[in-house]
Write a protein that holds these residues in place. Sequence first.
Motif, PDB file in Angstrom:
ATOM      1  N   LEU A 248       0.836  -1.208   0.000  1.00 47.97           N
ATOM      2  CA  LEU A 248       0.000   0.000   0.000  1.00 47.97           C
ATOM      3  C   LEU A 248       0.871   1.259   0.000  1.00 47.97           C
ATOM      4  O   LEU A 248       0.587   2.230  -0.711  1.00 47.97           O
ATOM      5  N   ALA A 249       1.967   1.237   0.798  1.00 46.97           N
ATOM      6  CA  ALA A 249       2.854   2.410   0.854  1.00 46.97           C
ATOM      7  C   ALA A 249       3.390   2.738  -0.535  1.00 46.97           C
ATOM      8  O   ALA A 249       3.435   3.904  -0.942  1.00 46.97           O
ATOM      9  N   VAL A 250       3.785   1.727  -1.285  1.00 47.22           N
ATOM     10  CA  VAL A 250       4.304   1.955  -2.644  1.00 47.22           C
ATOM     11  C   VAL A 250       3.194   2.505  -3.537  1.00 47.22           C
ATOM     12  O   VAL A 250       3.385   3.485  -4.271  1.00 47.22           O
ATOM     13  N   ALA A 251       2.002   1.896  -3.440  1.00 47.96           N
ATOM     14  CA  ALA A 251       0.886   2.344  -4.294  1.00 47.96           C
ATOM     15  C   ALA A 251       0.528   3.800  -3.995  1.00 47.96           C
ATOM     16  O   ALA A 251       0.250   4.577  -4.914  1.00 47.96           O
ATOM     17  N   VAL A 252       0.564   4.173  -2.720  1.00 46.30           N
ATOM     18  CA  VAL A 252       0.228   5.561  -2.334  1.00 46.30           C
ATOM     19  C   VAL A 252       1.255   6.527  -2.925  1.00 46.30           C
ATOM     20  O   VAL A 252       0.901   7.590  -3.446  1.00 46.30           O
ATOM     21  N   SER A 253       2.528   6.143  -2.894  1.00 40.61           N
ATOM     22  CA  SER A 253       3.578   7.040  -3.418  1.00 40.61           C
ATOM     23  C   SER A 253       3.418   7.254  -4.925  1.00 40.61           C
ATOM     24  O   SER A 253       3.916   8.230  -5.471  1.00 40.61           O
ATOM     25  N   GLU A 254       2.715   6.326  -5.591  1.00 36.84           N
ATOM     26  CA  GLU A 254       2.548   6.441  -7.051  1.00 36.84           C
ATOM     27  C   GLU A 254       1.318   7.261  -7.457  1.00 36.84           C
ATOM     28  O   GLU A 254       1.154   7.584  -8.637  1.00 36.84           O
ATOM     29  N   LEU A 255       0.451   7.599  -6.488  1.00 40.21           N
ATOM     30  CA  LEU A 255      -0.792   8.319  -6.828  1.00 40.21           C
ATOM     31  C   LEU A 255      -0.528   9.655  -7.522  1.00 40.21           C
ATOM     32  O   LEU A 255      -1.149   9.954  -8.545  1.00 40.21           O
ATOM     33  N   PRO A 256       0.370  10.514  -6.993  1.00 38.80           N
ATOM     34  CA  PRO A 256       0.580  11.809  -7.658  1.00 38.80           C
ATOM     35  C   PRO A 256       1.074  11.639  -9.087  1.00 38.80           C
ATOM     36  O   PRO A 256       0.640  12.366  -9.983  1.00 38.80           O
ATOM     37  N   GLY A 257       1.940  10.674  -9.315  1.00 37.10           N
ATOM     38  CA  GLY A 257       2.455  10.419 -10.660  1.00 37.10           C
ATOM     39  C   GLY A 257       1.340  10.008 -11.619  1.00 37.10           C
ATOM     40  O   GLY A 257       1.444  10.205 -12.829  1.00 37.10           O
ATOM     41  N   ARG A 258       0.262   9.446 -11.075  1.00 32.97           N
ATOM     42  CA  ARG A 258      -0.883   9.057 -11.900  1.00 32.97           C
ATOM     43  C   ARG A 258      -1.891  10.198 -12.030  1.00 32.97           C
ATOM     44  O   ARG A 258      -2.982  10.017 -12.562  1.00 32.97           O
ATOM     45  N   GLY A 259      -1.539  11.370 -11.490  1.00 33.11           N
ATOM     46  CA  GLY A 259      -2.405  12.547 -11.604  1.00 33.11           C
ATOM     47  C   GLY A 259      -3.595  12.519 -10.671  1.00 33.11           C
ATOM     48  O   GLY A 259      -4.567  13.248 -10.854  1.00 33.11           O
ATOM     49  N   LEU A 260      -3.525  11.664  -9.616  1.00 29.21           N
ATOM     50  CA  LEU A 260      -4.703  11.517  -8.750  1.00 29.21           C
ATOM     51  C   LEU A 260      -4.757  12.508  -7.603  1.00 29.21           C
ATOM     52  O   LEU A 260      -5.824  12.793  -7.078  1.00 29.21           O
ATOM     53  N   CYS A 261      -3.612  12.987  -7.148  1.00 31.36           N
ATOM     54  CA  CYS A 261      -3.603  14.070  -6.163  1.00 31.36           C
ATOM     55  C   CYS A 261      -2.214  14.686  -6.183  1.00 31.36           C
ATOM     56  O   CYS A 261      -1.287  14.133  -6.778  1.00 31.36           O
ATOM     57  N   ARG A 262      -2.082  15.856  -5.518  1.00 27.63           N
ATOM     58  CA  ARG A 262      -0.814  16.590  -5.615  1.00 27.63           C
ATOM     59  C   ARG A 262       0.300  15.879  -4.853  1.00 27.63           C
ATOM     60  O   ARG A 262       1.398  15.692  -5.370  1.00 27.63           O
ATOM     61  N   VAL A 263       0.027  15.500  -3.589  1.00 25.43           N
ATOM     62  CA  VAL A 263       1.004  14.746  -2.792  1.00 25.43           C
ATOM     63  C   VAL A 263       0.274  13.670  -1.995  1.00 25.43           C
ATOM     64  O   VAL A 263      -0.904  13.830  -1.648  1.00 25.43           O
ATOM     65  N   ALA A 264       0.980  12.577  -1.707  1.00 24.87           N
ATOM     66  CA  ALA A 264       0.389  11.460  -0.962  1.00 24.87           C
ATOM     67  C   ALA A 264       1.475  10.839  -0.096  1.00 24.87           C
ATOM     68  O   ALA A 264       2.591  10.615  -0.572  1.00 24.87           O
ATOM     69  N   THR A 265       1.148  10.600   1.170  1.00 25.84           N
ATOM     70  CA  THR A 265       2.183  10.193   2.127  1.00 25.84           C
ATOM     71  C   THR A 265       1.684   9.090   3.057  1.00 25.84           C
ATOM     72  O   THR A 265       0.579   9.183   3.590  1.00 25.84           O
ATOM     73  N   VAL A 266       2.518   8.076   3.240  1.00 31.21           N
ATOM     74  CA  VAL A 266       2.285   7.124   4.337  1.00 31.21           C
ATOM     75  C   VAL A 266       3.257   7.526   5.441  1.00 31.21           C
ATOM     76  O   VAL A 266       4.449   7.310   5.339  1.00 31.21           O
ATOM     77  N   GLY A 267       2.731   8.160   6.472  1.00 32.07           N
ATOM     78  CA  GLY A 267       3.623   8.728   7.493  1.00 32.07           C
ATOM     79  C   GLY A 267       3.764   7.872   8.725  1.00 32.07           C
ATOM     80  O   GLY A 267       4.646   8.100   9.549  1.00 32.07           O
ATOM     81  N   ARG A 268       2.898   6.882   8.855  1.00 35.44           N
ATOM     82  CA  ARG A 268       2.941   6.092  10.089  1.00 35.44           C
ATOM     83  C   ARG A 268       2.692   4.634   9.753  1.00 35.44           C
ATOM     84  O   ARG A 268       1.815   4.312   8.949  1.00 35.44           O
ATOM     85  N   LEU A 269       3.492   3.780  10.355  1.00 35.32           N
ATOM     86  CA  LEU A 269       3.344   2.332  10.144  1.00 35.32           C
ATOM     87  C   LEU A 269       3.538   1.636  11.487  1.00 35.32           C
ATOM     88  O   LEU A 269       4.522   1.876  12.179  1.00 35.32           O
ATOM     89  N   GLU A 270       2.566   0.837  11.853  1.00 34.29           N
ATOM     90  CA  GLU A 270       2.700   0.043  13.082  1.00 34.29           C
ATOM     91  C   GLU A 270       2.452  -1.403  12.694  1.00 34.29           C
ATOM     92  O   GLU A 270       1.517  -1.685  11.944  1.00 34.29           O
ATOM     93  N   SER A 271       3.289  -2.307  13.190  1.00 29.67           N
ATOM     94  CA  SER A 271       2.979  -3.708  12.929  1.00 29.67           C
ATOM     95  C   SER A 271       3.112  -4.486  14.223  1.00 29.67           C
ATOM     96  O   SER A 271       3.879  -4.107  15.109  1.00 29.67           O
TER      97      SER A 271
END
Length: 424
Positions: A248-271
Amino acid sequence: MSQPDIDSARLLRRLQCLSRIGREAGGGISRPGFSQAAIDAASYIAAEARDDGLIARTDAGGNLLISPPGPRRYARALLVGSHLDTVVNGGWLDGAYGVVAALEAVRAVCDNHLDLGVDLVAVAFANEEGARFPQAFWGSKVLAGRLGAMTVPPVDYNGGSLREALARSGGDIDALGTAAWAPQSLASYLELHIEQGPVLESSRTPIGIVSAITGRVVLAAEFTGTAAHAGTTPMDQRSDALLGAAHLAVAVSELPGRGLCRVATVGRLESSPGSANTIAGRALVTVDLRDSSEKRLAEAESAVRHRIATIAACLGLAAECRRLAHSQPARTDPALRQSISAAANDLGLSTLELPSGAGHDAQIMAAVTPVGMIFVPSIGGVSHAPDEDTSPADLIAGARVLLGAVVRAGAACGRKERRAVPST
Ligand SMILES: [Zn+2]
């Protein structure tokens, strides 16, 4: 009548004094909304305003309001301000600069006996950042009558009571309605702020005119798989929740490149269980999406939700997605942009129109009144960190432009006000 001006030495001195309130050993500033440091900062500004001969009062939402002496003269007010709270270990200018400059503007208008045709009120909004109490934009939402139903419980991150913290700040949670302004009582809202990004500095432009303020959606995605032994579980028999989060983190980073939003960030990860020799049974990630178009934000959100479902199906995981926050994008007012541009032009300062990638009280106020925002350069684009800084020359220039914009915008609102009065 002399040309009104701010007192630049006083502006810088007050900013220095404020920077000592809530200062950490490492130089960062910690004044979370409703903390003792935030209360001390508001008390300091109120005392300075009273020394200037102005009236300072706190509303039920904990906002500090500063106005010229005497009763209100007009049906509408031009509000100008920002916030005094900070993030934890933040910088000295975010918010504080706009409040101190707003105080200068009110003082200059009073000293020069300028009649703007509307009342002028400086405001320091409470809890803009939401650093301790998660109700970000609290003060502007209260003032704009946009608090609505409280979407998060009225407690801080440790369970501390908002009711008590607000009371200590001079507010009253049972009387919030008294702090709301009717839209027809507002002429417009102007805010001066540091850019918090690198655009003005890299283009060597002293004054930014904000075209729009970004909207934001924050999602929490949780994947649930099966915690199992990292050595004995074959690769084709795993339900690895952390792997889902990674995809999901990788897919989110690709959203702006696909023209879907200006910036997209996964800022927190807990496992969990968070052990090197155990396959993660659960993983949670946050997704922060920002854009100045509500439509593109909605498309980006639905793309993320779709992707979460696809990843979960592929990896044999269960998945859930919750919306943690949503703020709508806001356009600034063309007439106010013009007032800012004319004020800068008069001072021989170049300008650049740019969108704001950060959220501001102005976007809350935009729901009830026209808004304008002025940016000054941030050195290195740094903000929300101890190194946040702006040159004294740029700080002074921004405050002068704010005053010029206040005078122009006030005069324009006042002309409308007079036209609206029916002739007898
Ligand atoms: Zn700010």
